[in-house]
Design a protein around this motif. Structure first.
Motif, PDB file in Angstrom:
ATOM      1  N   GLU A 328      89.393  -1.964 -73.849  1.00  0.00           N
ATOM      2  CA  GLU A 328      90.623  -2.765 -73.862  1.00  0.00           C
ATOM      3  C   GLU A 328      91.483  -2.448 -72.646  1.00  0.00           C
ATOM      4  OE1 GLU A 328      92.099  -4.451 -78.128  1.00  0.00           O
ATOM      5  OE2 GLU A 328      93.245  -2.874 -77.173  1.00  0.00           O
ATOM      6  N   GLN A 329      92.027  -3.496 -72.061  1.00  0.00           N
ATOM      7  CA  GLN A 329      92.902  -3.313 -70.900  1.00  0.00           C
ATOM      8  C   GLN A 329      94.161  -4.151 -71.066  1.00  0.00           C
ATOM      9  OE1 GLN A 329      91.197  -4.013 -67.041  1.00  0.00           O
ATOM     10  NE2 GLN A 329      89.200  -3.180 -67.610  1.00  0.00           N
ATOM     11  N   LEU A 330      95.211  -3.693 -70.401  1.00  0.00           N
ATOM     12  CA  LEU A 330      96.419  -4.502 -70.287  1.00  0.00           C
ATOM     13  C   LEU A 330      96.435  -5.044 -68.858  1.00  0.00           C
ATOM     14  CD1 LEU A 330      99.129  -5.409 -71.554  1.00  0.00           C
ATOM     15  CD2 LEU A 330     100.149  -3.356 -70.539  1.00  0.00           C
ATOM     16  N   LEU A 331      96.325  -6.368 -68.748  1.00  0.00           N
ATOM     17  CA  LEU A 331      96.382  -7.009 -67.436  1.00  0.00           C
ATOM     18  C   LEU A 331      97.784  -7.563 -67.218  1.00  0.00           C
ATOM     19  CD1 LEU A 331      93.143  -9.265 -67.544  1.00  0.00           C
ATOM     20  CD2 LEU A 331      93.308  -6.861 -66.847  1.00  0.00           C
ATOM     21  N   THR A 332      98.180  -7.644 -65.966  1.00  0.00           N
ATOM     22  CA  THR A 332      99.437  -8.330 -65.675  1.00  0.00           C
ATOM     23  C   THR A 332      99.196  -9.328 -64.552  1.00  0.00           C
ATOM     24  OG1 THR A 332     101.804  -8.094 -65.255  1.00  0.00           O
ATOM     25  CG2 THR A 332     100.360  -6.594 -64.051  1.00  0.00           C
ATOM     26  N   GLY A 333      99.892 -10.434 -64.619  1.00  0.00           N
ATOM     27  CA  GLY A 333      99.682 -11.470 -63.617  1.00  0.00           C
ATOM     28  C   GLY A 333     100.960 -12.230 -63.327  1.00  0.00           C
ATOM     29  N   TYR A 334     100.911 -12.984 -62.248  1.00  0.00           N
ATOM     30  CA  TYR A 334     102.054 -13.766 -61.801  1.00  0.00           C
ATOM     31  C   TYR A 334     101.594 -15.206 -61.620  1.00  0.00           C
ATOM     32  CZ  TYR A 334     103.969  -9.184 -60.431  1.00  0.00           C
ATOM     33  OH  TYR A 334     104.417  -7.885 -60.426  1.00  0.00           O
ATOM     34  N   SER A 335     102.476 -16.126 -61.930  1.00  0.00           N
ATOM     35  CA  SER A 335     102.158 -17.520 -61.647  1.00  0.00           C
ATOM     36  C   SER A 335     103.347 -18.181 -60.978  1.00  0.00           C
ATOM     37  CB  SER A 335     101.831 -18.278 -62.928  1.00  0.00           C
ATOM     38  OG  SER A 335     101.643 -19.648 -62.609  1.00  0.00           O
ATOM     39  N   GLN A 336     103.083 -18.919 -59.923  1.00  0.00           N
ATOM     40  CA  GLN A 336     104.140 -19.714 -59.286  1.00  0.00           C
ATOM     41  C   GLN A 336     103.836 -21.194 -59.453  1.00  0.00           C
ATOM     42  OE1 GLN A 336     102.986 -16.849 -57.333  1.00  0.00           O
ATOM     43  NE2 GLN A 336     104.644 -15.960 -58.522  1.00  0.00           N
ATOM     44  N   ASN A 337     102.876 -21.478 -60.310  1.00  0.00           N
ATOM     45  CA  ASN A 337     102.439 -22.857 -60.477  1.00  0.00           C
ATOM     46  C   ASN A 337     103.016 -23.412 -61.779  1.00  0.00           C
ATOM     47  OD1 ASN A 337     100.993 -25.208 -61.035  1.00  0.00           O
ATOM     48  ND2 ASN A 337      99.214 -24.488 -59.899  1.00  0.00           N
ATOM     49  N   LYS A 338     103.871 -24.421 -61.646  1.00  0.00           N
ATOM     50  CA  LYS A 338     104.544 -24.896 -62.866  1.00  0.00           C
ATOM     51  C   LYS A 338     103.609 -25.615 -63.827  1.00  0.00           C
ATOM     52  CE  LYS A 338     106.754 -28.910 -60.799  1.00  0.00           C
ATOM     53  NZ  LYS A 338     107.690 -28.951 -59.722  1.00  0.00           N
ATOM     54  N   GLN A 339     102.364 -25.881 -63.394  1.00  0.00           N
ATOM     55  CA  GLN A 339     101.391 -26.475 -64.325  1.00  0.00           C
ATOM     56  C   GLN A 339     100.998 -25.481 -65.421  1.00  0.00           C
ATOM     57  OE1 GLN A 339     100.690 -29.596 -63.898  1.00  0.00           O
ATOM     58  NE2 GLN A 339     101.762 -29.628 -61.930  1.00  0.00           N
ATOM     59  N   LEU A 340     101.223 -24.194 -65.163  1.00  0.00           N
ATOM     60  CA  LEU A 340     100.893 -23.214 -66.217  1.00  0.00           C
ATOM     61  C   LEU A 340     102.034 -23.187 -67.223  1.00  0.00           C
ATOM     62  CD1 LEU A 340      98.985 -20.973 -67.302  1.00  0.00           C
ATOM     63  CD2 LEU A 340     100.432 -19.331 -66.115  1.00  0.00           C
ATOM     64  N   ASP A 341     101.730 -23.528 -68.446  1.00  0.00           N
ATOM     65  CA  ASP A 341     102.729 -23.497 -69.503  1.00  0.00           C
ATOM     66  C   ASP A 341     102.364 -22.326 -70.415  1.00  0.00           C
ATOM     67  OD1 ASP A 341     104.365 -23.828 -71.633  1.00  0.00           O
ATOM     68  OD2 ASP A 341     103.902 -25.942 -71.971  1.00  0.00           O
ATOM     69  N   THR A 342     103.071 -21.234 -70.232  1.00  0.00           N
ATOM     70  CA  THR A 342     102.693 -20.011 -70.954  1.00  0.00           C
ATOM     71  C   THR A 342     103.025 -20.094 -72.441  1.00  0.00           C
ATOM     72  OG1 THR A 342     104.787 -18.999 -70.343  1.00  0.00           O
ATOM     73  CG2 THR A 342     102.876 -18.491 -68.949  1.00  0.00           C
ATOM     74  N   SER A 343     103.698 -21.168 -72.852  1.00  0.00           N
ATOM     75  CA  SER A 343     103.933 -21.313 -74.298  1.00  0.00           C
ATOM     76  C   SER A 343     102.690 -21.902 -74.980  1.00  0.00           C
ATOM     77  CB  SER A 343     105.169 -22.194 -74.555  1.00  0.00           C
ATOM     78  OG  SER A 343     104.895 -23.519 -74.148  1.00  0.00           O
ATOM     79  N   ARG A 344     101.663 -22.247 -74.189  1.00  0.00           N
ATOM     80  CA  ARG A 344     100.429 -22.820 -74.776  1.00  0.00           C
ATOM     81  C   ARG A 344      99.295 -21.809 -74.698  1.00  0.00           C
ATOM     82  NH1 ARG A 344      98.837 -27.391 -71.448  1.00  0.00           N
ATOM     83  NH2 ARG A 344      97.121 -27.475 -72.927  1.00  0.00           N
ATOM     84  N   PRO A 345      99.028 -21.096 -75.790  1.00  0.00           N
ATOM     85  CA  PRO A 345      97.995 -20.053 -75.768  1.00  0.00           C
ATOM     86  C   PRO A 345      96.635 -20.587 -75.331  1.00  0.00           C
ATOM     87  CG  PRO A 345      99.204 -19.982 -77.835  1.00  0.00           C
ATOM     88  CD  PRO A 345      99.701 -21.179 -77.089  1.00  0.00           C
ATOM     89  N   GLU A 346      96.321 -21.847 -75.694  1.00  0.00           N
ATOM     90  CA  GLU A 346      94.987 -22.352 -75.334  1.00  0.00           C
ATOM     91  C   GLU A 346      94.865 -22.488 -73.822  1.00  0.00           C
ATOM     92  OE1 GLU A 346      97.310 -23.964 -76.957  1.00  0.00           O
ATOM     93  OE2 GLU A 346      97.513 -25.994 -76.169  1.00  0.00           O
ATOM     94  N   GLN A 347      95.971 -22.820 -73.147  1.00  0.00           N
ATOM     95  CA  GLN A 347      95.902 -22.933 -71.692  1.00  0.00           C
ATOM     96  C   GLN A 347      95.749 -21.541 -71.057  1.00  0.00           C
ATOM     97  OE1 GLN A 347      99.280 -24.300 -69.433  1.00  0.00           O
ATOM     98  NE2 GLN A 347      98.003 -25.069 -67.767  1.00  0.00           N
ATOM     99  N   VAL A 348      96.479 -20.577 -71.584  1.00  0.00           N
ATOM    100  CA  VAL A 348      96.377 -19.206 -71.060  1.00  0.00           C
ATOM    101  C   VAL A 348      94.938 -18.711 -71.231  1.00  0.00           C
ATOM    102  CG1 VAL A 348      97.201 -16.833 -71.369  1.00  0.00           C
ATOM    103  CG2 VAL A 348      98.811 -18.742 -71.501  1.00  0.00           C
ATOM    104  N   ARG A 349      94.374 -19.004 -72.395  1.00  0.00           N
ATOM    105  CA  ARG A 349      92.982 -18.592 -72.679  1.00  0.00           C
ATOM    106  C   ARG A 349      92.009 -19.246 -71.686  1.00  0.00           C
ATOM    107  NH1 ARG A 349      91.912 -16.035 -77.388  1.00  0.00           N
ATOM    108  NH2 ARG A 349      93.830 -16.738 -78.367  1.00  0.00           N
ATOM    109  N   GLU A 350      92.221 -20.529 -71.434  1.00  0.00           N
ATOM    110  CA  GLU A 350      91.351 -21.267 -70.484  1.00  0.00           C
ATOM    111  C   GLU A 350      91.444 -20.677 -69.078  1.00  0.00           C
ATOM    112  OE1 GLU A 350      92.399 -25.463 -70.080  1.00  0.00           O
ATOM    113  OE2 GLU A 350      91.965 -25.654 -72.223  1.00  0.00           O
ATOM    114  N   VAL A 351      92.658 -20.395 -68.662  1.00  0.00           N
ATOM    115  CA  VAL A 351      92.852 -19.858 -67.301  1.00  0.00           C
ATOM    116  C   VAL A 351      92.174 -18.503 -67.190  1.00  0.00           C
ATOM    117  CG1 VAL A 351      94.590 -19.020 -65.669  1.00  0.00           C
ATOM    118  CG2 VAL A 351      94.996 -21.115 -66.941  1.00  0.00           C
ATOM    119  N   LEU A 352      92.329 -17.686 -68.204  1.00  0.00           N
ATOM    120  CA  LEU A 352      91.696 -16.360 -68.175  1.00  0.00           C
ATOM    121  C   LEU A 352      90.176 -16.502 -68.137  1.00  0.00           C
ATOM    122  CD1 LEU A 352      91.965 -13.245 -68.375  1.00  0.00           C
ATOM    123  CD2 LEU A 352      91.845 -13.510 -70.867  1.00  0.00           C
ATOM    124  N   ALA A 353      89.647 -17.444 -68.926  1.00  0.00           N
ATOM    125  CA  ALA A 353      88.183 -17.628 -68.990  1.00  0.00           C
ATOM    126  C   ALA A 353      87.636 -18.015 -67.621  1.00  0.00           C
ATOM    127  CB  ALA A 353      87.836 -18.694 -70.019  1.00  0.00           C
TER     128      ALA A 353
END
Ligand SMILES: Cc1cc2nc3c(=O)[nH]c(=O)nc-3n(C[C@H](O)[C@H](O)[C@H](O)COP(=O)(O)OP(=O)(O)OC[C@H]3O[C@@H](n4cnc5c(N)ncnc54)[C@H](O)[C@@H]3O)c2cc1C
Length: 435
Positions: A328-353
Motif C-alpha cells: 500500500e502506498q499514499l500517492l500525491t498528485g497535482y492537476s491544473q486541468n479543469k476537465q478533472l472533476d475530483t468529486s467524481r470517483p469514477e473519473q479519478v479511478r479512470e485517470v489512475l488506471a
C-alpha cells in the motif's frame, strides 16, 4: 459602524500573508482585527488527516532557501523534517508511443539536466534574486517570453521537449504558454541557480504541518479573527477605511491590509477603484487558474514511483508520498486541468488506471483550489510580462489600503515564504499610514 472598537487596523484574509501582517502590526503597537471568509484560517494552506496520515491540500513544503519561512520555524521551535517524500525507484514518463516506464535515475536525472539547461541564463537575469528587477534591462526583454517561447528557442529533441514542457507546464497552470519564462527562471535563481537547490523545493516540511505553524504566528498577533466573514466592499475616504462584509456588517479603521489572493481582488468592490496595475493583475489573474491537489491511497505490488503525463494531462505529476505497507502506498498528485472533476470517483479511478494500471485505488481525498471562490486558483506564477509591468508598483499602498499575498512578492513569488514577505511589507506600510 463596527461593533468592536478594540482594533485600529483591519486585515482581510487569514492566510500566511494576512496573519504575518497582523503579527507585525501588533509588533508596531497597532491592534489588528482579522476578517476571514472561510470557516478556517490558512487560505491556500490546509493541513488535514487522511486515514491517520497528515496531508496538506495546499502549500506543504518549505526549502532551506526560503529564509523568511525558516525564521518562522526557528522562532517557534518547529523542526523542518527532511526526507518526507519516498525516494522513487522507477518512473513513468511520456514517449512518442505513450507513457512508458523508466528507471528513476534515467528519467529524473534527464529532467534535472534539462532544467539546468533551460535556466542557465537565470543568474545573469537575477544576480540578486530577492530584487528581481535589478537588471530591468534584461528582465524586461526576457519577460516577453512565455515558458513555451523560451523552450522553443532551445530546439530540444522531441522527447526532451515533451519532458521539460510537462514539468514547467505543471507549474504554470497546465500549459507552458501561460507562465512567463522569467517566473520560473526567478524560482531557479532563488534556489541558488542549481539543481541541488531546486530539488529542496519539495520533500521538507514543518513537523507539525503548515496549519500549526500559522497558528503560532496568529497567537503572537493577538488578533480577534472573524471566521465566515467574506468581505465584499472596501471604501477609503482618505481618513478611514470602511470594510463591508457579505452580511452587510461594517468594520472601520484608519488602515486596512488586503491579504486575499490577487485573483480574488476582482470580487471585491474597491472605492476608489484599484490602481491600473492592480486592476490589470486582477483581471489577468496571477495564480494558476486551476489547481487540484489529490491524495490517493492505492494498493499494488510496485515500488515508489514518479509519474509524469504529457503537458496538460489530467493528473500530473503523481508520485509516491509514503509507502504505507508492503502493498500500500499514499500517492500525491497535482492537476491544473479543469476537465478533472475530483468529486467524481469514477473519473479519478479512470485517470489512475491510465497512468498507473498496476495501482488499485482504495480511497482518495482532493481539493480543487480553482473552484474555491476565496482562492480562484492555486499558487501564484507570473504570466508573460507581469514581472516587469507590475513590480514594484503592485506592492505600493492604495490610499490607506496596503496589499499582501504570494502573488506580489519580490522573492519567493508563489510560495509561503513570499506570502510572509508581503505580510511584513504591508504591515510596515500600514503602520506608517496610521502614524
Ligand atoms: C496545491 C498547492 C500546492 C502548493 N504547494 C506549496 C508548497 O509546497 N510550498 C509553498 O511554499 N507554497 C506552496 N503553495 C503556495 C502557497 O500555498 C501560497 O503561496 C500561500 O499559501 C499563499 O498565502 P497568502 O496568504 O498569500 O494567500 P491565501 O493563503 O490564499 O490567503 C488568503 C486568505 O484570504 C481569504 N479571503 C479570500 N477572499 C476573501 C474575502 N473576500 N474576504 C475575507 N477573506 C477572504 C482566504 O479565505 C484566505 O484565507 C501551494 C499552493 C497550492 C494551491
Amino acid at each position: 459602524m463596527g461593533d468592536y472598537r478594540d482594533y485600529d487596523a483591519i486585515v482581510i484574509g487569514a492566510g500566511f500573508a494576512g496573519v504575518t501582517a497582523a503579527r507585525e502590526l501588533r509588533a508596531r503597537g497597532l491592534r489588528p482585527v482579522i476578517l476571514e471568509a472561510r470557516h478556517r484560517i490558512g487560505g491556500r494552506t490546509w493541513t488535514d488527516d487522511f486515514d491517520g496520515t497528515m496531508i496538506e491540500y495546499g502549500g506543504g513544503w518549505l526549502s532551506p532557501h526560503q529564509s523568511l519561512a525558516m525564521q518562522e520555524l526557528e522562532r517557534y521551535g518547529i523542526p523542518l523534517v527532511e526526507g518526507m517524500l519516498a525516494t522513487p525507484e522507477w518512473a513513468v514518463f511520456p514517449t512518442e508511443d505513450g507513457l512508458k516506464p523508466f528507471s528513476a535515475d534515467e528519467a529524473l536525472g534527464r529532467l534535472g539536466k534539462l532544467l539546468t539547461t533551460i535556466f542557465e541564463d537565470s543568474g545573469e537575469l537575477f544576480p540578486h534574486p530577492e530584487h528581481p528587477m535589478l537588471r530591468a534591462d534584461l528582465v524586461t526583454e526576457q519577460d516577453r517570453l512565455s515558458l513555451r517561447d523560451h523552450i522553443d528557442r532551445l530546439n530540444l529533441a522531441p522527447r526532451d521537449d515533451a519532458w521539460i514542457s510537462t514539468l514547467v507546464g505543471g507549474f504554470s497552470g497546465g500549459s507552458s504558454r501561460v507562465g512567463g519564462y522569467t517566473a520560473l527562471a526567478h524560482w531557479w535563481a532563488m534556489t541558488g541557480g542549481h539543481l541541488e537547490g531546486w530539488i529542496t523545493i519539495e520533500g521538507q516540511a514543518p513537523r507539525s504541518g503548515m496549519s500549526a505553524l500559522l497558528q503560532e504566528i496568529l497567537n503572537d498577533a493577538q488578533a480577534r479573527v472573524h471566521l465566515n466573514t467574506p468581505v465584499t466592499a472596501i471604501a477609503d475616504d482618505g481618513r478611514a477605511v470602511r470594510v463591508t462584509t457579505a452580511t452587510g456588517r461594517e468594520f472601520s479603521a484608519p488602515v486596512a491590509v488586503v491579504a486575499v489572493p490577487t485573483n480574488v481582488w476582482r470580487t471585491i468592490d474597491f472605492a476608489p477603484g484599484l490602481p491600473e496595475i492592480h486592476a490589470e493583475a486582477a483581471r489577468q489573474g496571477v495564480s494558476v487558474d486551476n489547481s487540484s491537489r489529490v491524495w490517493l491511497r492505492v494498493r499494488g505490488d510496485f515500488g515508489p514511483v514518479h509519474v509524469r503525463d504529457v503537458e496538460g494531462g489530467l493528473l500530473t505529476p503523481l508520485f509516491t508520498h509514503t509507502v504505507l505497507s508492503d502493498n500500500e502506498q499514499l500517492l500525491t498528485g497535482y492537476s491544473q486541468n479543469k476537465q478533472l472533476d475530483t468529486s467524481r470517483p469514477e473519473q479519478v479511478r479512470e485517470v489512475l488506471a491510465r497512468l498507473l494500471p498496476q495501482a488499485e485505488l482504495v480511497s482518495y481525498r482532493a481539493y480543487d483550489w480553482g473552484r474555491d471562490p476565496y482562492a480562484l486558483g492555486g499558487w501564484a506564477l507570473r504570466r508573460t510580462g507581469q514581472l516587469s509591468r507590475h513590480l514594484p508598483r503592485i506592492q505600493q499602498p492604495h490610499g490607506r489600503i496596503t496589499f499582501a499575498n504570494d502573488g506580489i512578492a519580490s522573492g519567493w513569488h508563489g510560495f509561503i515564504d513570499g506570502a510572509i514577505e508581503t505580510g511584513h511589507r504591508a504591515a510596515e506600510q500600514a503602520a506608517a499610514l496610521a502614524a
